[in-house]
Write a protein that holds these residues in place. Structure first.
Motif, PDB file in Angstrom:
ATOM      1  N   VAL A   3       0.799  -1.299   0.059  1.00 39.68           N
ATOM      2  CA  VAL A   3       0.028  -0.053  -0.016  1.00 39.68           C
ATOM      3  C   VAL A   3       1.026   1.200  -0.021  1.00 39.68           C
ATOM      4  O   VAL A   3       2.033   1.300   0.892  1.00 39.68           O
ATOM      5  CB  VAL A   3      -0.967   0.111   0.890  1.00 39.68           C
ATOM      6  CG1 VAL A   3      -1.577   1.400   1.389  1.00 39.68           C
ATOM      7  CG2 VAL A   3      -2.001  -0.926   1.104  1.00 39.68           C
ATOM      8  N   GLY A   4       0.767   2.081  -1.063  1.00 42.32           N
ATOM      9  CA  GLY A   4       1.305   3.483  -1.069  1.00 42.32           C
ATOM     10  C   GLY A   4       2.653   3.238  -1.524  1.00 42.32           C
ATOM     11  O   GLY A   4       3.616   4.115  -1.425  1.00 42.32           O
ATOM     12  N   GLY A   5       2.971   2.219  -2.194  1.00 43.96           N
ATOM     13  CA  GLY A   5       4.418   1.705  -2.601  1.00 43.96           C
ATOM     14  C   GLY A   5       5.003   2.559  -3.716  1.00 43.96           C
ATOM     15  O   GLY A   5       6.243   2.808  -3.811  1.00 43.96           O
ATOM     16  N   GLU A   6       4.146   3.047  -4.651  1.00 46.24           N
ATOM     17  CA  GLU A   6       4.387   3.791  -5.650  1.00 46.24           C
ATOM     18  C   GLU A   6       4.263   5.131  -5.719  1.00 46.24           C
ATOM     19  O   GLU A   6       4.686   5.822  -4.496  1.00 46.24           O
ATOM     20  CB  GLU A   6       4.036   3.385  -6.915  1.00 46.24           C
ATOM     21  CG  GLU A   6       4.159   1.787  -7.238  1.00 46.24           C
ATOM     22  CD  GLU A   6       3.822   1.231  -8.802  1.00 46.24           C
ATOM     23  OE1 GLU A   6       3.303   1.946  -9.334  1.00 46.24           O
ATOM     24  OE2 GLU A   6       4.295   0.136  -8.998  1.00 46.24           O
ATOM     25  N   GLN A   7       3.677   5.993  -6.536  1.00 44.94           N
ATOM     26  CA  GLN A   7       3.778   7.389  -6.454  1.00 44.94           C
ATOM     27  C   GLN A   7       3.122   8.181  -5.400  1.00 44.94           C
ATOM     28  O   GLN A   7       3.485   9.276  -4.877  1.00 44.94           O
ATOM     29  CB  GLN A   7       2.962   7.944  -7.833  1.00 44.94           C
ATOM     30  CG  GLN A   7       3.480   9.575  -8.083  1.00 44.94           C
ATOM     31  CD  GLN A   7       4.848   9.781  -8.196  1.00 44.94           C
ATOM     32  OE1 GLN A   7       5.646   9.020  -8.662  1.00 44.94           O
ATOM     33  NE2 GLN A   7       5.218  11.108  -7.976  1.00 44.94           N
ATOM     34  N   SER A   8       2.417   7.412  -4.812  1.00 50.48           N
ATOM     35  CA  SER A   8       1.679   7.777  -3.555  1.00 50.48           C
ATOM     36  C   SER A   8       2.451   8.404  -2.518  1.00 50.48           C
ATOM     37  O   SER A   8       2.173   9.332  -1.664  1.00 50.48           O
ATOM     38  CB  SER A   8       0.355   6.991  -2.950  1.00 50.48           C
ATOM     39  OG  SER A   8      -0.732   6.956  -4.070  1.00 50.48           O
ATOM     40  N   SER A   9       3.609   7.515  -2.455  1.00 51.35           N
ATOM     41  CA  SER A   9       4.620   7.798  -1.222  1.00 51.35           C
ATOM     42  C   SER A   9       5.748   8.562  -1.753  1.00 51.35           C
ATOM     43  O   SER A   9       6.853   8.876  -1.125  1.00 51.35           O
ATOM     44  CB  SER A   9       5.161   6.478  -0.784  1.00 51.35           C
ATOM     45  OG  SER A   9       5.805   5.902  -1.628  1.00 51.35           O
ATOM     46  N   ARG A  10       5.970   8.822  -3.053  1.00 48.98           N
ATOM     47  CA  ARG A  10       6.982   9.222  -3.714  1.00 48.98           C
ATOM     48  C   ARG A  10       6.991  10.616  -4.170  1.00 48.98           C
ATOM     49  O   ARG A  10       7.928  11.274  -4.833  1.00 48.98           O
ATOM     50  CB  ARG A  10       7.325   8.560  -5.135  1.00 48.98           C
ATOM     51  CG  ARG A  10       7.851   6.997  -4.599  1.00 48.98           C
ATOM     52  CD  ARG A  10       7.799   6.066  -5.839  1.00 48.98           C
ATOM     53  NE  ARG A  10       8.094   4.611  -5.401  1.00 48.98           N
ATOM     54  CZ  ARG A  10       9.291   4.206  -5.360  1.00 48.98           C
ATOM     55  NH1 ARG A  10      10.372   4.712  -6.075  1.00 48.98           N
ATOM     56  NH2 ARG A  10       9.505   2.822  -5.135  1.00 48.98           N
ATOM     57  N   ASN A  11       5.592  11.310  -4.100  1.00 51.30           N
ATOM     58  CA  ASN A  11       5.398  12.842  -4.395  1.00 51.30           C
ATOM     59  C   ASN A  11       6.190  13.689  -3.539  1.00 51.30           C
ATOM     60  O   ASN A  11       6.816  13.452  -2.569  1.00 51.30           O
ATOM     61  CB  ASN A  11       4.120  12.770  -4.862  1.00 51.30           C
ATOM     62  CG  ASN A  11       3.284  12.895  -3.684  1.00 51.30           C
ATOM     63  OD1 ASN A  11       3.235  13.854  -2.783  1.00 51.30           O
ATOM     64  ND2 ASN A  11       2.667  11.566  -3.237  1.00 51.30           N
ATOM     65  N   TRP A  12       5.775  15.009  -3.599  1.00 49.97           N
ATOM     66  CA  TRP A  12       6.358  15.769  -2.997  1.00 49.97           C
ATOM     67  C   TRP A  12       5.725  16.255  -1.608  1.00 49.97           C
ATOM     68  O   TRP A  12       6.204  17.079  -0.825  1.00 49.97           O
ATOM     69  CB  TRP A  12       6.855  17.335  -3.655  1.00 49.97           C
ATOM     70  CG  TRP A  12       7.589  17.131  -4.948  1.00 49.97           C
ATOM     71  CD1 TRP A  12       8.099  16.048  -5.407  1.00 49.97           C
ATOM     72  CD2 TRP A  12       7.804  17.984  -6.013  1.00 49.97           C
ATOM     73  NE1 TRP A  12       8.906  16.191  -6.480  1.00 49.97           N
ATOM     74  CE2 TRP A  12       8.526  17.509  -6.964  1.00 49.97           C
ATOM     75  CE3 TRP A  12       7.353  19.360  -6.168  1.00 49.97           C
ATOM     76  CZ2 TRP A  12       9.039  18.231  -8.114  1.00 49.97           C
ATOM     77  CZ3 TRP A  12       7.560  20.122  -7.425  1.00 49.97           C
ATOM     78  CH2 TRP A  12       8.550  19.239  -8.396  1.00 49.97           C
ATOM     79  N   GLY A  13       4.531  15.740  -1.540  1.00 52.77           N
ATOM     80  CA  GLY A  13       3.748  16.281  -0.517  1.00 52.77           C
ATOM     81  C   GLY A  13       2.923  17.356  -0.287  1.00 52.77           C
ATOM     82  O   GLY A  13       2.307  17.762   0.507  1.00 52.77           O
ATOM     83  N   ALA A  14       2.882  18.029  -1.681  1.00 54.91           N
ATOM     84  CA  ALA A  14       2.039  19.138  -1.834  1.00 54.91           C
ATOM     85  C   ALA A  14       0.518  19.024  -1.596  1.00 54.91           C
ATOM     86  O   ALA A  14       0.037  17.900  -2.217  1.00 54.91           O
ATOM     87  CB  ALA A  14       2.646  20.023  -2.888  1.00 54.91           C
TER      88      ALA A  14
END
Length: 424
Positions: free
Chosen positions: A39-50
């Protein structure tokens, strides 16, 4: 396990899928969430957090206004810390042309009730006391924007969904979606056939590949983002997100995530030639910001690796270290008081970009019971809470409170049918 049954089955365990599962489980709906990796292993955890309202397309702004309201209570709602800070989003201007473009967006924000305004160079330096770039002419600032820690959010949604009865299946890829008489009815997974009255596709960069066997066209391209994390820095950047010569956000532990501002990378694959023509208008507008590469991703796509969802549990592309190191040098020039900067970690991730930069949200015409939320074009993290709420309402037949027509799943297929009819 085989032939289990759910009211709703969700494919994809990023923030969209996990938020949808949570909202459905909270409403008492039987739901199963299937994720080929973690869960959250791809882009959901790799973005900038904006969590950004600023400079959004006007069609997205009403959704983002609600999403920000949801973010403000999300830590209490989910019962865990998400490093949520609502201290603004700042885009810096170094020339008159950029400043004029920012000025044009202010009426759009104000029309939707945003507090967006232009800052003078002095106001920028007052807002960022350690910022020392004399080239800055000002900036566009929205104080109600925020940021959170991407590595925590999708996982928090999934845990909260599980606590309310949702079943979360990690390391369980979905090979295909089954339909009967045009109605979605089941998933074929590594754990067997899973029946469902409704199926939701929230698979990010994998969406076009999953839907293609059903004859559904989702013209997205993989765009690679690159991020690095510094050592703990002895400066305070007020926990906001800033775009200037680099893009950066300071974490709660004092480290700073840095990326190259407005720089996009596309690793060519076979999909580049299938869907590429649809992107020509946007490519012309942003040509100087794109970099193309031919390498192992092209070879892998030619070999059919990406058609098998078990070969890449997590897309983990190699980051562009030279670009990240250059971004770190620019950041050091802007923040000389930060002292020596080391890049302790770097990573990359694939975003699913649409030709019009707008997501696809809703039920797919001609496929009753099959819904999707994908194509967020690098700006989906902030939308996660509201999309989860909207998808749950759509599935249950409740009013969403938003005009979703700009995000229609058939807006590209309509265009293709028109072209074909003109040449028939």
């Amino acid at each position: 396990m085989s032939d289990c049954s759910f009211e709703v089955a969700i494919v994809g365990g990023g923030i969209m899928g996990a938020a949808t599962a949570y909202n459905l489980a909270k409403a008492g709906v039987s739901v199963g969430l299937f994720e080929k990796g973690r869960v959250g292993g791809e882009q959901s955890s790799r973005n900038w957090g904006a969590v950004r309202q600023q400079e959004r397309d006007p069609a997205e702004l009403p959704l983002m206004l609600e999403s920000v309201r949801l973010w403000t209570g999300l830590e209490e709602e989910l019962g865990t810390g998400l490093d949520w800070y609502q201290r603004g989003h700042l885009s810096l201007a170094y020339d008159e042309k950029t400043g004029a473009e920012f000025e044009k967006w202010i009426p759009i924000g104000r029309e939707h009730g945003l507090d967006t305004r232009m800052l003078s160079s002095k106001e920028v330096h007052d807002l960022l006391p350690h910022y020392r770039d004399s080239d800055c002419r000002g900036g566009l600032f929205t104080s109600s924007d925020g940021c959170a820690e991407p590595e925590k959010v999708a996982v928090a949604f999934a845990r909260a969904a599980s606590a309310r009865g949702a079943e979360i299946f990690e390391l369980t890829s979905v090979s295909s979606i089954e339909s009967q008489n045009g109605d979605a009815c089941a998933l074929w997974t590594e754990q067997g056939r899973m029946r469902a009255n409704t199926i939701v596709v929230t698979t990010g960069a994998w969406t076009s590949r999953l839907l293609k066997p059903l004859g559904i066209r989702h013209p997205s391209l993989w765009i690679r983002g690159n991020v690095a994390r510094t050592n703990v820095l002895p400066i305070e950047i007020r926990k906001l997100v800033a775009w200037g010569k680099t893009a950066y956000r300071q974490r709660s532990d004092g480290r700073v995530n840095i990326a190259a501002a407005r720089r996009a990378f596309h690793d060519l694959t076979t999909d580049s030639f299938v869907y590429g023509p649809a992107f020509l208008p946007v490519a012309r507008d942003y040509w100087g910001r794109f970099r193309f590469s031919v390498g192992r991703h092209m070879v892998r796509s030619l070999m059919g690796e990406f058609a098998d969802f078990t070969t890449h549990r997590t897309l983990d592309p190699t980051p562009e270290w030279k670009v990240l190191e250059q971004a770190a040098k620019l950041f050091a020039q802007e923040y000389p008081e930060a002292g020596p900067i080391r890049l302790e970690r770097g990573w990359a991730g694939f975003m699913d970009f649409m030709p019009d930069n707008l997501p696809v949200v809703g039920e797919i015409p001609g496929h009753r019971g099959l819904f999707m939320a994908a194509g967020f074009s690098g700006a989906g993290f902030g939308m996660g809470p509201v999309i989860g709420r909207i998808m749950a309402d759509l599935i249950q037949g409740n009013p969403t409170g938003h005009d979703l027509r700009p995000f229609s799943p058939n807006r590209f297929s309509k265009r293709i049918r028109t072209r074909e009819s003109e040449h028939a």
